[in-house]
Design a protein around this motif. Structure first.
Motif, PDB file in Angstrom:
ATOM      1  N   HIS A   1       0.817  -1.217   0.000  1.00 33.32           N
ATOM      2  CA  HIS A   1       0.000   0.000   0.000  1.00 33.32           C
ATOM      3  C   HIS A   1       0.859   1.281   0.000  1.00 33.32           C
ATOM      4  CE1 HIS A   1      -3.634   2.304   0.827  1.00 33.32           C
ATOM      5  NE2 HIS A   1      -3.008   2.906   1.806  1.00 33.32           N
TER       6      HIS A   1
ATOM      7  N   ASP B   1      -6.878   6.698  -0.380  1.00 31.84           N
ATOM      8  CA  ASP B   1      -6.791   5.328  -0.904  1.00 31.84           C
ATOM      9  C   ASP B   1      -7.673   5.135  -2.141  1.00 31.84           C
ATOM     10  OD1 ASP B   1      -5.129   4.995   1.192  1.00 31.84           O
ATOM     11  OD2 ASP B   1      -6.544   3.872   2.441  1.00 31.84           O
TER      12      ASP B   1
ATOM     13  N   SER C   1       0.218   9.836   5.156  1.00 29.34           N
ATOM     14  CA  SER C   1      -1.127   9.260   5.197  1.00 29.34           C
ATOM     15  C   SER C   1      -1.578   9.140   6.645  1.00 29.34           C
ATOM     16  CB  SER C   1      -1.131   7.899   4.502  1.00 29.34           C
ATOM     17  OG  SER C   1      -0.484   6.958   5.303  1.00 29.34           O
TER      18      SER C   1
ATOM     19  N   HIS D   1       0.999   4.417  -2.705  1.00 31.81           N
ATOM     20  CA  HIS D   1       0.980   5.876  -2.510  1.00 31.81           C
ATOM     21  C   HIS D   1       2.221   6.511  -3.138  1.00 31.81           C
ATOM     22  CE1 HIS D   1      -2.578   6.585  -0.168  1.00 31.81           C
ATOM     23  NE2 HIS D   1      -2.237   5.755   0.800  1.00 31.81           N
TER      24      HIS D   1
HETATM   25 ZN    ZN Z   1      -3.376   4.971   2.303  1.00 32.02          ZN
END
Ligand code: ZN
Ligand code: KG4
Length: 339
Positions: free
Chosen positions: A115, A303, A140, A119
């Motif tokens: 993840h 996201d 984040s 990003h």
């Molecule tokens: Zn995220």
């Protein structure tokens, strides 16, 4: 080739389909994000069990929707990319199990995606001429990291979260000031309505190697306690406190960016993750001398499934093997994504 991206690491159920052609690159065919903000609002934060149940209910519907909308036949997908970590265990499990099922039923190759790497590479989604190397600045809800990105899979961490991440700092401060959930955007909106000429907060992170917001959090809670009565009566004062908090967080983030640019000699900084949607951060970053900053479009800051599909595709093109036997990684440092 057609790529399906699935993201369920926290409180957004997100799906996307990309098309990739060797000579013309990629284009987005479909994208859908379903936010769970309303579900968690009453609790003032993400409730992991509720989040996974919502993914379980929602994910098949969203996948169906993007497939139908684009008349994409499942059997004709060439690759499924799914967020494998880091994130909330139950949430990751829903996405990974669903993707594994789809992959096994239709014989479609499967690739797990980190993840944070998603990003990190997200500025490429709408900035096609972005060259390596750059400093990837992920801000984040769970991570604050500056990473030297030399290429896909060539990462060196320059600084990372020691305690709270930038998004968490926004969210916790918002809850201390008694602002509505989700904290980050509501604190930012209030802060942008004024400027602070009342409160003083310490300049944090000058010494520490990594990012740390615990000192700031303590300072904010002291200010809130000392000014409780005035804050409850005067909305303008509350807005000024929000502005002071936002300024302090952004000041700390930009201090670290300047230091990383000096240390590495790399002046291009790509900011990503939920907090990169913050307008004041964008303005301050753009004003830093000797720094050229890039931000993803707002919908790719938080996201989304496009970044998952895009990141999986980039790794696939670099020769990373597909794997039908994925396990989730609730923690998964970016260094492990080296090729
Ligand atoms: Zn995220
Ligand atoms: O990247 P993201 O969607 O989820 C994680 O992977 O964590 O980031 C969510 C975080 C939350 O902490 C949220 O409050 C923060 O990003 N955020 C903001 C803004 N929009 C979202 N923080 C400050 N200003 C904003 N405009």
């Amino acid at each position: 080739m057609r790529i399906l991206g699935i993201e369920t690491s926290c409180d957004e159920t997100a799906v996307a389909i990309l098309d990739y052609q060797e000579n013309s690159g990629f284009r987005i065919i479909a994208e859908e994000v379903s936010s769970q903000v309303r579900l968690h609002e009453a609790y003032g934060g993400v409730v992991p069990e509720l989040a996974s149940r919502e993914h379980l209910r929602n994910l098949p519907l969203i996948v169906d929707k993007v497939l139908k909308e684009t008349e994409q036949i499942v059997q004709e997908l060439d690759l499924i990319c799914v967020t494998q970590g880091p994130g909330l265990k139950g949430c990751l499990l829903i996405g990974v199990c669903f993707a594994k099922g789809l992959s096994a039923s239709y014989g479609i190759p499967l690739l797990g995606v980190n993840h944070i790497e998603g990003h990190l590479l997200s500025p490429h989604i709408d900035c096609h001429d972005l060259d390596y190397p750059y400093l990837g600045f992920v801000v984040s809800g769970g991570h604050t990291e500056i990473i030297l990105v030399e290429d896909v899979g060539k990462y060196r961490c320059i600084a990372r979260t020691i305690d709270d991440a930038a998004g968490e700092a926004f969210d916790k401060a918002a809850s201390l000031i008694d602002l509505p959930y989700p904290g980050g955007p509501s604190l930012a909106a209030l802060a942008d309505s004024t400027h602070n000429d009342v409160f003083e907060l310490p300049k944090v992170m000058r010494e520490a190697e990594g990012f740390s917001f615990s000192g700031l959090k303590t300072a904010i809670s002291i200010l809130v306690r000392r000014n409780a009565e005035a804050l409850s009566k005067d909305p303008q004062l509350k807005a000024k406190l929000a502005a002071a908090v936002q300024d302090a967080i952004i000041d700390a983030l930009c201090f670290k960016v300047k230091r990383a640019v000096k240390e590495t000699g790399v002046s291009v900084v790509c900011v990503s993750g939920g907090v990169s949607a913050n307008l004041a951060l964008r303005k301050k970053m753009r004003s830093l001398k000797g720094v050229k900053s890039y931000f993803p479009a707002f919908r790719y800051c938080t996201d989304n499934g496009v970044m998952t599909a895009f990141t999986g595709l980039q790794r696939f093109l670099k020769g990373v093997a597909v794997n039908s036997d994925l396990e989730i990684h609730s923690r998964w440092p970016i260094e492990e994504m080296r090729l």
